[in-house]
Design an enzyme around this catalytic site. Structure first.
Site, mmCIF file in Angstrom:
data_model
loop_
_atom_site.group_PDB
_atom_site.id
_atom_site.type_symbol
_atom_site.label_atom_id
_atom_site.label_comp_id
_atom_site.label_asym_id
_atom_site.label_seq_id
_atom_site.Cartn_x
_atom_site.Cartn_y
_atom_site.Cartn_z
ATOM 1 N N GLU A 1 10.818 -4.647 3.889
ATOM 2 C CA GLU A 1 10.878 -6.047 3.465
ATOM 3 C C GLU A 1 10.523 -6.177 1.985
ATOM 4 O OE1 GLU A 1 9.365 -4.824 6.103
ATOM 5 O OE2 GLU A 1 9.447 -6.181 7.836
ATOM 6 N N LYS B 1 10.065 0.047 13.710
ATOM 7 C CA LYS B 1 10.576 0.309 12.346
ATOM 8 C C LYS B 1 11.586 1.448 12.386
ATOM 9 C CE LYS B 1 6.273 -0.716 9.858
ATOM 10 N NZ LYS B 1 5.199 -0.145 9.058
ATOM 11 N N LYS C 1 0.838 -1.199 0.000
ATOM 12 C CA LYS C 1 0.000 0.000 0.000
ATOM 13 C C LYS C 1 0.878 1.256 0.000
ATOM 14 C CE LYS C 1 -3.488 2.303 2.828
ATOM 15 N NZ LYS C 1 -4.317 2.203 4.031
ATOM 16 N N HIS D 1 -3.073 -32.746 19.006
ATOM 17 C CA HIS D 1 -1.902 -33.527 19.421
ATOM 18 C C HIS D 1 -0.740 -32.618 19.797
ATOM 19 C CE1 HIS D 1 -3.989 -37.180 18.162
ATOM 20 N NE2 HIS D 1 -4.475 -36.418 17.188
ATOM 21 N N GLY E 1 -4.616 -2.091 5.099
ATOM 22 C CA GLY E 1 -3.893 -3.245 4.567
ATOM 23 C C GLY E 1 -4.541 -4.566 4.949
ATOM 24 N N ARG E 2 -4.929 -4.704 6.227
ATOM 25 C CA ARG E 2 -5.469 -5.990 6.685
ATOM 26 C C ARG E 2 -6.916 -6.201 6.257
ATOM 27 N NH1 ARG E 2 -4.131 -2.415 10.520
ATOM 28 N NH2 ARG E 2 -5.689 -1.604 11.962
ATOM 29 N N GLU F 1 -3.857 -6.336 15.218
ATOM 30 C CA GLU F 1 -3.425 -5.016 14.735
ATOM 31 C C GLU F 1 -4.589 -4.025 14.826
ATOM 32 O OE1 GLU F 1 -1.934 -4.134 10.569
ATOM 33 O OE2 GLU F 1 -0.002 -4.312 11.570
HETATM 34 O O1 F6P Z 1 3.818 -2.545 9.677
HETATM 35 C C1 F6P Z 1 2.484 -2.898 9.622
HETATM 36 C C2 F6P Z 1 1.915 -2.654 8.254
HETATM 37 O O2 F6P Z 1 1.787 -1.301 8.022
HETATM 38 C C3 F6P Z 1 0.582 -3.365 8.103
HETATM 39 O O3 F6P Z 1 -0.476 -2.641 8.606
HETATM 40 C C4 F6P Z 1 0.546 -3.579 6.627
HETATM 41 O O4 F6P Z 1 -0.405 -4.545 6.257
HETATM 42 C C5 F6P Z 1 1.971 -3.999 6.357
HETATM 43 O O5 F6P Z 1 2.739 -3.196 7.239
HETATM 44 C C6 F6P Z 1 2.440 -3.828 4.950
HETATM 45 O O6 F6P Z 1 2.315 -2.502 4.525
HETATM 46 P P1 F6P Z 1 2.398 -2.123 3.004
HETATM 47 O O7 F6P Z 1 1.247 -2.750 2.296
HETATM 48 O O8 F6P Z 1 2.348 -0.618 2.968
HETATM 49 O O9 F6P Z 1 3.715 -2.651 2.471
#
Ligand code: F6P
Length: 505
Positions: free
Chosen positions: A199, A472, A193, A363, A246-247, A332
């Protein structure tokens, strides 16, 4: 807004009910199983094994008007700024239907429809290409929803593309994934987003190098400029918007990898299933409203009975990733201790959510569920009709599901203290007729609405996540010190750890 006395009332009912065994509540009332259950589309939900009686239930439903839940639901669909700290609506419902009213909702419906046409066109271009493998690069909401749905709907895969997920900044994830793929037949979708997530940018750069350029790179982002600056042509950037969290974004182009796995009709089915649940939540009276029931049971267990943990136990291998998906959605969204007005919450909020697929989990951690000191309320999820021909297995799966919920609630006496099952461990049961794009859409939409309703009851914002920012920021500050041993770090423990790392590199 709810006041301390509302929460106090729940605690008094819980105190009264501590003298009443759950098995007696269930066993003494033949009508209970019916009165504490609802059917909505493909979902049958039973709350009969929650530890509450008619009086507690009345007290819970009194919260609906006191907290203004019906107006809050309307506000969500209509595009009011329900995300107060970021001054935004949260219009995920507009991605899958046209129920909301008002300009913001109408604009969102039009943007979502246009984006779906672009998804279909890009899907067609990929279908016409030699690409066989798709890598979804993303994390959090840009990973968990599509990953869950691709896995859960494996019986609906068209087989045209294999879909993979690259998430962790740990380089071994990229190394192991790419080892098995051919760059000439692979395309990557960078889903972010913000297009600023460390990452995804690092893994995206690995993919760009490995693919030998950005010709088969796609992006899904609300920040088109950043995606283009990364080298992705505007024609291959699908939109997202700041009004989709995002979620809550599986229903947008974030679900593009899912569409490539199950085809556009399958993806439309997922949206339709969610839209049906949306209509139910918007139109049903509280007593018949599945999301209201689910949310009230959540606050009952958290604030009445004081349970700090919640298990999710899907009895279907295809839903094994559901607990991980719900961890982000629930924790979250509801992991907050300050209300929208900046004051501290008046009642405990999010429980720790965890779980695993049955019967495997029986189990591993079920021992603690049955005899541990802390009862853990559970959502059991079952699927009535299997998508395979191994009927004996499916009957065994269903009997285990039914048995565990019954054993947790009723317990069993024994002269031997070690073999005594205390019972009184509450659970809900969500039974899907079968696992399809439609029923999965309905199930996920149910949890989304339940989360939102709980946030309104607690007075918190379900759509921001400020808590993830500090870590972060510190990681960014520490990066130079990880690269260079001479960089000074203030925190003495981190400094010692860095010395250790540098001495062993
Ligand atoms: O760090 C949390 C977060 O902002 C989540 O809310 C989000 O889903 C995820 O990182 C990834 O964010 P993006 O879609 O901006 O890469």
């Amino acid at each position: 807004m709810l006041t301390t006395s509302h929460w106090q009332v729940l605690r008094l009912h819980a105190e009264r009910l501590s003298a009443v065994r759950l098995r007696d509540l269930v066993g003494s009332d033949p009508a209970r199983a019916g009165e504490y259950s609802l059917r909505v589309g493909p979902i049958y939900a039973s709350f009969a094994r929650q530890h509450l009686d008619a009086r507690a239930r009345t007290a819970l439903f009194a919260l609906v008007q006191a907290a203004g839940l019906p107006a809050a639901v309307r506000a969500l669909f209509d595009g009011a700024q329900v995300n107060a700290s970021e001054h935004r609506p949260a219009l995920h419902t507009a991605l899958r239907g046209t129920l909301g009213q008002g300009a913001a909702a109408r604009d969102a419906h039009a943007l979502a429809a246009a984006a779906r046409l672009r998804m279909d066109a890009l899907e067609q271009a990929l279908l016409d290409s030699p690409v066989t493998d798709i890598v979804n690069v993303g994390i959090g909401g840009s990973d968990l929803g599509p990953r869950l749905a691709v896995d859960a709907l494996k019986d609906f895969h068209t087989g045209r593309f294999r879909v993979h997920f690259l998430t962790n900044v740990d380089g071994s994830a990229a190394q192991h994934l790419l080892r098995g793929l051919d760059p000439a037949r692979t395309a990557a979708i960078l889903v972010s987003k913000s297009f600023g997530t460390q990452e995804t940018l690092l893994n995206g750069a690995i993919l760009r190098d490995w693919l030998g350029g950005s010709e088969r790179l796609y992006a899904v982002s609300a920040n088109v400029a950043r995606a283009e600056a990364f080298g992705i042509a505007p024609g291959r950037v699908l939109p997202m918007w700041d009004w989709v969290g995002g979620r809550y974004s599986l229903w947008s182009a974030v679900g593009f990898a899912l569409q490539l796995a199950i085809g556009r009709e399958g993806f439309a089915g997922l949206l339709a299933g969610a839209a049906e649940l949306d209509a139910h939540v918007l139109d049903s009276a509280p007593e018949h409203n599945l999301a209201v029931w689910h949310a009230l049971v959540g606050v009952w267990n958290r604030n009445g009975l004081g349970h700090a943990s919640q298990a999710v136990l899907p009895y279907d291998e295809r839903l094994a990733l559901l607990p991980a998906y719900l961890q982000q959605l629930v924790m979250e969204s509801l992991g907050k201790s300050v209300r929208n007005d900046g004051t501290h919450v008046l009642a405990a909020t999010v429980p720790v959510l965890w779980g695993g697929a049955g019967t495997n989990a029986q189990h591993s951690f079920f021992q603690a569920l049955h005899q541990g000191t802390d009862p853990v309320p559970a959502d059991f999820i079952g699927v009535v009709r299997a998508a395979h021909a191994h009927d004996a297995n499916h009957r065994a799966l269903l009997s285990n599901l039914l048995a565990q919920a019954q054993a947790l609630a009723n317990g069993a006496e024994s002269a031997d203290a070690q073999k005594r099952y205390p019972g009184d461990r509450p659970s809900s049961l969500l039974l899907l007729d079968e696992l399809t794009p439609e029923s999965l859409g309905a199930l996920l939409a149910l949890y989304e609405h339940s989360v939102y309703l709980q946030s309104v009851l607690w007075g918190i914002n379900a759509f921001d996540q400020w808590g993830v920012e500090l870590g972060k920021q510190i990681a960014g500050e520490l990066l130079p010190a990880v690269s260079d041993a001479s960089v000074h770090v203030q925190d003495p423990v981190t400094r010692a750890l860095l010395r250790e790392i540098h001495s062993r590199r």
